[in-house]
Write a protein that holds these residues in place. Structure first.
Motif, PDB file in Angstrom:
ATOM      1  N   VAL A 142      -7.388   1.770   3.122  1.00  0.00           N
ATOM      2  CA  VAL A 142      -7.640   0.385   3.358  1.00  0.00           C
ATOM      3  C   VAL A 142      -8.888  -0.114   4.340  1.00  0.00           C
ATOM      4  O   VAL A 142      -9.294   0.623   5.288  1.00  0.00           O
ATOM      5  CB  VAL A 142      -6.278  -0.248   3.998  1.00  0.00           C
ATOM      6  CG1 VAL A 142      -5.061   0.354   3.058  1.00  0.00           C
ATOM      7  CG2 VAL A 142      -5.955   0.238   5.304  1.00  0.00           C
ATOM      8  N   ALA A 143      -9.006  -1.497   4.092  1.00  0.00           N
ATOM      9  CA  ALA A 143     -10.171  -2.064   5.081  1.00  0.00           C
ATOM     10  C   ALA A 143      -9.694  -2.798   6.136  1.00  0.00           C
ATOM     11  O   ALA A 143      -8.431  -3.303   6.267  1.00  0.00           O
ATOM     12  CB  ALA A 143     -10.819  -2.887   4.014  1.00  0.00           C
ATOM     13  N   GLY A 201      -8.759  -6.025   8.123  1.00  0.00           N
ATOM     14  CA  GLY A 201      -7.844  -7.161   7.770  1.00  0.00           C
ATOM     15  C   GLY A 201      -7.354  -7.375   6.380  1.00  0.00           C
ATOM     16  O   GLY A 201      -6.507  -8.207   6.046  1.00  0.00           O
ATOM     17  N   GLU A 202      -7.039  -6.123   5.785  1.00  0.00           N
ATOM     18  CA  GLU A 202      -6.292  -5.895   4.575  1.00  0.00           C
ATOM     19  C   GLU A 202      -4.729  -5.820   5.016  1.00  0.00           C
ATOM     20  O   GLU A 202      -4.488  -5.176   5.887  1.00  0.00           O
ATOM     21  CB  GLU A 202      -6.786  -4.770   3.739  1.00  0.00           C
ATOM     22  CG  GLU A 202      -5.879  -4.621   2.520  1.00  0.00           C
ATOM     23  CD  GLU A 202      -6.596  -3.442   1.652  1.00  0.00           C
ATOM     24  OE1 GLU A 202      -5.930  -2.707   0.813  1.00  0.00           O
ATOM     25  OE2 GLU A 202      -7.688  -2.963   2.109  1.00  0.00           O
ATOM     26  N   VAL A 203      -4.008  -6.484   4.179  1.00  0.00           N
ATOM     27  CA  VAL A 203      -2.705  -6.546   4.321  1.00  0.00           C
ATOM     28  C   VAL A 203      -2.045  -5.478   3.962  1.00  0.00           C
ATOM     29  O   VAL A 203      -2.206  -4.781   2.696  1.00  0.00           O
ATOM     30  CB  VAL A 203      -1.966  -7.741   3.756  1.00  0.00           C
ATOM     31  CG1 VAL A 203      -0.344  -7.852   3.725  1.00  0.00           C
ATOM     32  CG2 VAL A 203      -2.224  -9.181   4.084  1.00  0.00           C
ATOM     33  N   ILE A 204      -1.226  -4.680   4.822  1.00  0.00           N
ATOM     34  CA  ILE A 204      -0.810  -3.255   4.402  1.00  0.00           C
ATOM     35  C   ILE A 204       0.817  -3.370   4.565  1.00  0.00           C
ATOM     36  O   ILE A 204       1.456  -2.338   4.408  1.00  0.00           O
ATOM     37  CB  ILE A 204      -1.044  -2.169   5.466  1.00  0.00           C
ATOM     38  CG1 ILE A 204      -0.875  -2.715   6.890  1.00  0.00           C
ATOM     39  CG2 ILE A 204      -2.770  -2.161   5.282  1.00  0.00           C
ATOM     40  CD1 ILE A 204      -1.209  -1.465   7.946  1.00  0.00           C
ATOM     41  N   VAL A 256       0.825  -1.185   0.002  1.00  0.00           N
ATOM     42  CA  VAL A 256       0.057   0.131   0.016  1.00  0.00           C
ATOM     43  C   VAL A 256       0.744   1.125  -0.066  1.00  0.00           C
ATOM     44  O   VAL A 256       2.043   1.098   0.363  1.00  0.00           O
ATOM     45  CB  VAL A 256      -1.135  -0.150   0.979  1.00  0.00           C
ATOM     46  CG1 VAL A 256      -1.925  -1.035   1.296  1.00  0.00           C
ATOM     47  CG2 VAL A 256      -0.271   0.043   2.567  1.00  0.00           C
TER      48      VAL A 256
END
Length: 68
Positions: free
Chosen positions: A24-25, A27-30, A18
């Protein structure tokens, strides 16, 4: 974040999935934990996480779950 909040993640791998300012939401991998600096090498891989509101650093434990 809304309300003047800022979160910062440090010690990540260089190629994070990212970009700064991207929405971002949950649970999203950042990012992925990267290699630590030479000064922290005895600690092993780890993440630095901080929360600020209106520029003042605050305790992140007030905003994330704990396994204590």
């Amino acid at each position: 974040h809304d309300g003047g909040y800022t979160t910062r993640y440090s010690s990540l791998q260089q190629d994070v999935p990212v970009e700064e300012g991207q929405t971002v939401a949950a649970g999203e991998v950042i990012g992925y934990v990267g290699s630590t600096s030479a000064a922290e090498s005895r600690m092993g891989p780890h993440l630095h996480f901080s929360v600020s509101r209106d520029g003042a650093v605050i305790d992140p434990r007030d905003y994330v779950g704990s396994e204590e």
